[in-house]
Motif scaffolding. Structure first.
Motif, PDB file in Angstrom:
ATOM      1  N   ILE A   1       0.799  -1.073   0.000  1.00  0.00           N
ATOM      2  CA  ILE A   1      -0.064   0.094   0.104  1.00  0.00           C
ATOM      3  C   ILE A   1       0.850   1.177  -0.018  1.00  0.00           C
ATOM      4  O   ILE A   1       0.555   2.425  -0.804  1.00  0.00           O
ATOM      5  CB  ILE A   1      -0.996  -0.076   1.317  1.00  0.00           C
ATOM      6  N   LEU A   2       2.014   1.345   1.009  1.00  0.00           N
ATOM      7  CA  LEU A   2       2.826   2.170   0.960  1.00  0.00           C
ATOM      8  C   LEU A   2       3.551   2.629  -0.433  1.00  0.00           C
ATOM      9  O   LEU A   2       3.797   3.813  -0.938  1.00  0.00           O
ATOM     10  CB  LEU A   2       3.936   2.252   1.901  1.00  0.00           C
ATOM     11  N   GLU A   3       3.978   1.600  -1.125  1.00  0.00           N
ATOM     12  CA  GLU A   3       4.477   1.775  -2.167  1.00  0.00           C
ATOM     13  C   GLU A   3       3.421   2.007  -3.559  1.00  0.00           C
ATOM     14  O   GLU A   3       3.977   2.220  -4.567  1.00  0.00           O
ATOM     15  CB  GLU A   3       5.185   0.432  -2.837  1.00  0.00           C
ATOM     16  N   GLY A   4       2.073   1.975  -3.388  1.00  0.00           N
ATOM     17  CA  GLY A   4       1.243   2.212  -4.466  1.00  0.00           C
ATOM     18  C   GLY A   4       0.914   1.063  -5.136  1.00  0.00           C
ATOM     19  O   GLY A   4       0.141   1.075  -6.444  1.00  0.00           O
ATOM     20  N   SER A   5       1.435  -0.314  -4.988  1.00  0.00           N
ATOM     21  CA  SER A   5       1.335  -1.395  -5.845  1.00  0.00           C
ATOM     22  C   SER A   5       0.011  -2.011  -5.180  1.00  0.00           C
ATOM     23  O   SER A   5      -0.336  -3.061  -5.906  1.00  0.00           O
ATOM     24  CB  SER A   5       2.214  -2.085  -5.634  1.00  0.00           C
ATOM     25  N   MET A   6      -0.750  -1.916  -4.442  1.00  0.00           N
ATOM     26  CA  MET A   6      -1.812  -2.405  -3.768  1.00  0.00           C
ATOM     27  C   MET A   6      -2.829  -1.283  -3.584  1.00  0.00           C
ATOM     28  O   MET A   6      -2.596  -0.265  -2.505  1.00  0.00           O
ATOM     29  CB  MET A   6      -1.647  -3.207  -2.469  1.00  0.00           C
ATOM     30  N   LYS A   7      -4.291  -1.252  -4.041  1.00  0.00           N
ATOM     31  CA  LYS A   7      -5.231  -0.272  -3.664  1.00  0.00           C
ATOM     32  C   LYS A   7      -5.728  -0.765  -2.560  1.00  0.00           C
ATOM     33  O   LYS A   7      -6.106  -1.895  -2.132  1.00  0.00           O
ATOM     34  CB  LYS A   7      -6.337  -0.301  -4.890  1.00  0.00           C
ATOM     35  N   ALA A   8      -6.433   0.182  -1.633  1.00  0.00           N
ATOM     36  CA  ALA A   8      -7.024  -0.123  -0.538  1.00  0.00           C
ATOM     37  C   ALA A   8      -7.735   1.078   0.107  1.00  0.00           C
ATOM     38  O   ALA A   8      -7.707   2.277  -0.454  1.00  0.00           O
ATOM     39  CB  ALA A   8      -6.011  -0.603   0.724  1.00  0.00           C
ATOM     40  N   HIS A   9      -8.644   0.918   1.030  1.00  0.00           N
ATOM     41  CA  HIS A   9      -9.608   1.941   1.575  1.00  0.00           C
ATOM     42  C   HIS A   9      -9.003   2.281   3.062  1.00  0.00           C
ATOM     43  O   HIS A   9      -8.597   1.406   3.895  1.00  0.00           O
ATOM     44  CB  HIS A   9     -10.849   1.613   1.666  1.00  0.00           C
ATOM     45  N   LEU A  10      -8.976   3.542   3.418  1.00  0.00           N
ATOM     46  CA  LEU A  10      -8.636   4.049   4.854  1.00  0.00           C
ATOM     47  C   LEU A  10      -9.929   4.666   5.156  1.00  0.00           C
ATOM     48  O   LEU A  10     -10.328   5.622   4.691  1.00  0.00           O
ATOM     49  CB  LEU A  10      -7.627   4.860   4.856  1.00  0.00           C
ATOM     50  N   ILE A  11     -10.264   4.272   6.343  1.00  0.00           N
ATOM     51  CA  ILE A  11     -11.468   4.768   6.816  1.00  0.00           C
ATOM     52  C   ILE A  11     -11.264   5.334   8.502  1.00  0.00           C
ATOM     53  O   ILE A  11     -10.635   4.845   9.170  1.00  0.00           O
ATOM     54  CB  ILE A  11     -12.585   3.825   7.245  1.00  0.00           C
ATOM     55  N   MET A  12     -11.519   6.675   8.544  1.00  0.00           N
ATOM     56  CA  MET A  12     -11.299   7.287   9.746  1.00  0.00           C
ATOM     57  C   MET A  12     -12.575   7.662  10.403  1.00  0.00           C
ATOM     58  O   MET A  12     -13.281   8.458   9.737  1.00  0.00           O
ATOM     59  CB  MET A  12     -10.202   8.584   9.654  1.00  0.00           C
ATOM     60  N   ASN A  13     -12.858   7.166  11.493  1.00  0.00           N
ATOM     61  CA  ASN A  13     -14.170   7.295  11.936  1.00  0.00           C
ATOM     62  C   ASN A  13     -13.950   8.010  13.450  1.00  0.00           C
ATOM     63  O   ASN A  13     -13.291   7.534  14.489  1.00  0.00           O
ATOM     64  CB  ASN A  13     -14.677   6.170  12.244  1.00  0.00           C
ATOM     65  N   ASP A  14     -14.371   9.168  13.515  1.00  0.00           N
ATOM     66  CA  ASP A  14     -14.190  10.280  14.758  1.00  0.00           C
ATOM     67  C   ASP A  14     -15.715  10.930  15.006  1.00  0.00           C
ATOM     68  O   ASP A  14     -16.101  11.615  14.490  1.00  0.00           O
ATOM     69  CB  ASP A  14     -13.123  11.440  14.447  1.00  0.00           C
ATOM     70  N   PRO A  15     -16.100  10.298  16.376  1.00  0.00           N
ATOM     71  CA  PRO A  15     -17.417  10.596  16.933  1.00  0.00           C
ATOM     72  C   PRO A  15     -17.442  12.113  17.411  1.00  0.00           C
ATOM     73  O   PRO A  15     -18.296  12.776  17.166  1.00  0.00           O
ATOM     74  CB  PRO A  15     -17.603   9.646  18.171  1.00  0.00           C
ATOM     75  N   ALA A  16     -16.162  12.615  17.932  1.00  0.00           N
ATOM     76  CA  ALA A  16     -15.852  13.958  18.208  1.00  0.00           C
ATOM     77  C   ALA A  16     -15.962  14.907  16.978  1.00  0.00           C
ATOM     78  O   ALA A  16     -16.045  16.179  17.202  1.00  0.00           O
ATOM     79  CB  ALA A  16     -14.838  14.343  19.005  1.00  0.00           C
ATOM     80  N   GLY A  17     -15.876  14.538  15.899  1.00  0.00           N
ATOM     81  CA  GLY A  17     -15.535  15.449  14.425  1.00  0.00           C
ATOM     82  C   GLY A  17     -14.486  16.269  14.361  1.00  0.00           C
ATOM     83  O   GLY A  17     -14.413  17.403  13.647  1.00  0.00           O
ATOM     84  N   ASN A  18     -13.264  15.580  15.019  1.00  0.00           N
ATOM     85  CA  ASN A  18     -12.156  16.382  15.320  1.00  0.00           C
ATOM     86  C   ASN A  18     -10.958  16.020  14.373  1.00  0.00           C
ATOM     87  O   ASN A  18      -9.831  16.194  14.703  1.00  0.00           O
ATOM     88  CB  ASN A  18     -11.569  16.741  16.797  1.00  0.00           C
ATOM     89  N   SER A  19     -11.185  15.078  13.427  1.00  0.00           N
ATOM     90  CA  SER A  19     -10.433  14.373  12.550  1.00  0.00           C
ATOM     91  C   SER A  19     -10.372  15.124  11.251  1.00  0.00           C
ATOM     92  O   SER A  19     -11.397  15.653  10.737  1.00  0.00           O
ATOM     93  CB  SER A  19     -10.350  13.084  12.618  1.00  0.00           C
ATOM     94  N   TYR A  20      -9.268  14.998  10.444  1.00  0.00           N
ATOM     95  CA  TYR A  20      -8.861  15.496   9.047  1.00  0.00           C
ATOM     96  C   TYR A  20      -8.315  14.874   8.070  1.00  0.00           C
ATOM     97  O   TYR A  20      -7.155  14.123   8.510  1.00  0.00           O
ATOM     98  CB  TYR A  20      -8.710  16.916   9.338  1.00  0.00           C
ATOM     99  N   LEU A  21      -8.485  14.842   6.915  1.00  0.00           N
ATOM    100  CA  LEU A  21      -7.592  14.267   5.898  1.00  0.00           C
ATOM    101  C   LEU A  21      -7.858  15.268   4.743  1.00  0.00           C
ATOM    102  O   LEU A  21      -8.787  15.671   4.222  1.00  0.00           O
ATOM    103  CB  LEU A  21      -8.219  12.687   5.440  1.00  0.00           C
ATOM    104  N   GLN A  22      -6.502  15.321   4.102  1.00  0.00           N
ATOM    105  CA  GLN A  22      -6.454  16.688   3.046  1.00  0.00           C
ATOM    106  C   GLN A  22      -7.029  16.547   1.687  1.00  0.00           C
ATOM    107  O   GLN A  22      -6.985  15.169   1.304  1.00  0.00           O
ATOM    108  CB  GLN A  22      -5.073  16.868   2.857  1.00  0.00           C
TER     109      GLN A  22
END
Length: 459
Positions: free
Chosen positions: A394-415
């Motif tokens: 995944i880090l090298e970009g040779s495998m596709k994947a999903h990243l899920i960030m679940n924050d009940p407080a609503g204080n997380s962010y992804l650019q």
């Protein structure tokens, strides 16, 4: 009836008697196996010390070791070659955590009975099905298993039974009956629930399926009550004074602290930063000049949001690794393709990139003595090796994947690299928190309106 005598009555409010002084945790795994024999720096330190049983000199062995997916602990083991008396206990090698932790385990199989457990002095252990409780500070800390905890409780109840049978036959009979119930639990006569509640946050229950999610184990982090703070010897700030206003946006504040690794004096830098298209956050960084340890932590600069936030990113290109990412303490992380879930408070709050977060996950999962030492389980080591290889892809970009960030407080962010336009690879959902999520964030008992009338009525 004394608390220890009432312990096995099986009636509401049952409390376990303390363990026999110096009794080792039954069925505990070898405490010195996790470290490789080739690592000389990690060998136990031996100290000659007085035996409190025969008053001759025995040997105390101290070992600093790390529990996988947890933190460092100090294992202390005493043995006397003259009388055979022995004693084993554990202590946390770090500080009291910012939040308490509660582990709820559904015990259904022999594998669950063999789960490793770190139980500190301040932890309370409960088995709701028997209305059974081992209060905090009634036993020394232990590195053991679920079965070992039950055996330890049985030993504590049995130690004074001969005296009780001579003086209080009825009490002794009820305790005997309760001991039988505990022994039936050891044989898994029926499923039961084990709850370990530790306000210090330093207890631990093993997830044998790590790094995958454990369906039988529920981990809850919570804010301590004033009574729990007092029990742990912590003093809350009751001054009520308001700090002077400071321009935090243009200044880096410094304050003295101790290094979490070597406990030497260190400086922590704190800065208020505005994240574009998001909000203000507080970044804290510590650099120890003595041992070289570095750490950084991020806190939300605002309040808990009205709605929770779930961010789903489809990782399709190596350039995704450069996206800025803010993970708050209340945010969980999932990678469905790897069957991986990172719970709330694990890794703390972080302001980094997607690549930085994935590397932190890899280090957390793979770099621990139980997978590298002499006692490592081949099956578990193979699974972790496979997990590490897929994460590298995944880090090298040779495998596709999903990243899920679940924050009940609503204080997380992804650019969003397409901002202000919508990002085709990223989905941001806002949702209403459940009652349990509000409870975990401490919001259910929080009242921000009309509290003046309640205060007046109390007076």
């Amino acid at each position: 009836m004394a608390a220890g005598e009432a312990a096995a009555s099986g009636l509401p409010g049952v409390v376990a008697a303390p363990s026999p002084a110096g009794a080792p945790a039954p069925h505990a795994k070898s405490l010195f196996q996790p470290i490789s024999a080739e690592d000389e720096e990690q060998q136990p330190t031996e100290i000659e010390s007085l035996c409190m049983n025969c008053y001759r000199n025995g040997t105390t062995r101290l070992l600093l070791t790390k529990v996988p997916f947890f933190r460092e602990i100090i294992v202390s083991s005493f043995s006397c070659e003259h009388c055979g008396w022995s004693n084993t206990e554990i202590q946390s090698a770090g500080r009291i955590q910012d939040q308490g932790v509660c582990y709820t385990l559904a015990v259904r199989s022999r594998e669950d009975m063999n789960r490793e457990v770190v139980k500190t002095d301040s932890a309370t252990t409960r088995i709701p099905e028997l209305d059974f409780e081992i209060p905090a500070f009634s036993q020394k800390g232990a590195l053991t298993t679920v079965e070992g905890l039950i055996s330890r409780a049985i030993s504590g109840l049995e130690q004074d039974q001969p005296l009780r049978r001579a003086k209080e036959a009825a009490v002794a009979k009820s305790i005997d009956e309760f001991i039988v119930k505990l022994k039936e639990l050891k044989q898994l006569a029926s499923p039961f629930t084990l709850v370990i509640d530790d306000p210090s946050g330093n207890s631990f229950v093993e997830n044998p399926h790590a790094p995958r999610k454990d369906d039988a184990l529920v981990i809850t982090h919570y804010n301590r009550t004033p009574q729990q703070e007092e029990m742990l010897g912590l003093q809350a700030d009751t001054s009520g004074g308001k700090p002077e206003e400071e321009d935090l946006r243009n200044e880096v504040l410094q304050f003295n602290t101790n290094c979490p690794e070597c406990n030497a004096s260190a400086q922590t830098n704190m800065k208020l930063v505005q994240i574009p298209h998001f909000k203000e956050v507080i970044i804290m960084a510590t650099n120890c000049e003595v041992c070289g340890h570095r750490t950084n932590e991020v806190k939300s600069g605002g309040a808990v949001e009205p709605l929770g936030t779930k961010i789903t990113l489809h990782i399709t290109d190596p350039s995704d690794m450069t996206r800025d990412l803010l993970k708050s303490e209340t945010c969980s992380v999932e990678i469905p393709e790897l069957e991986f879930e990172l719970g709330m408070a694990v890794l703390g709050g972080k302001f980094t990139t997607l690549e930085g977060l994935l590397k932190d996950i890899r280090e957390l999962v793979t770099k621990n003595p139980f997978t590298l030492g002499d006692s490592s389980n081949p099956d578990r080591a193979e699974k972790l090796q496979e997990f590490s290889q897929k994460l590298d892809q995944i880090l090298e970009g040779s495998m596709k994947a999903h990243l899920i960030m679940n924050d009940p407080a609503g204080n997380s962010y992804l650019q969003n690299v397409y901002a202000p336009e919508a990002d085709p690879e990223m989905k941001v959902e806002r949702y209403q928190r459940t009652f349990d999520q509000n409870e975990e964030l401490g919001l259910n008992d929080m009242k921000t309106e009309g509290y003046e009338a309640d205060q007046a009525a109390q007076r």
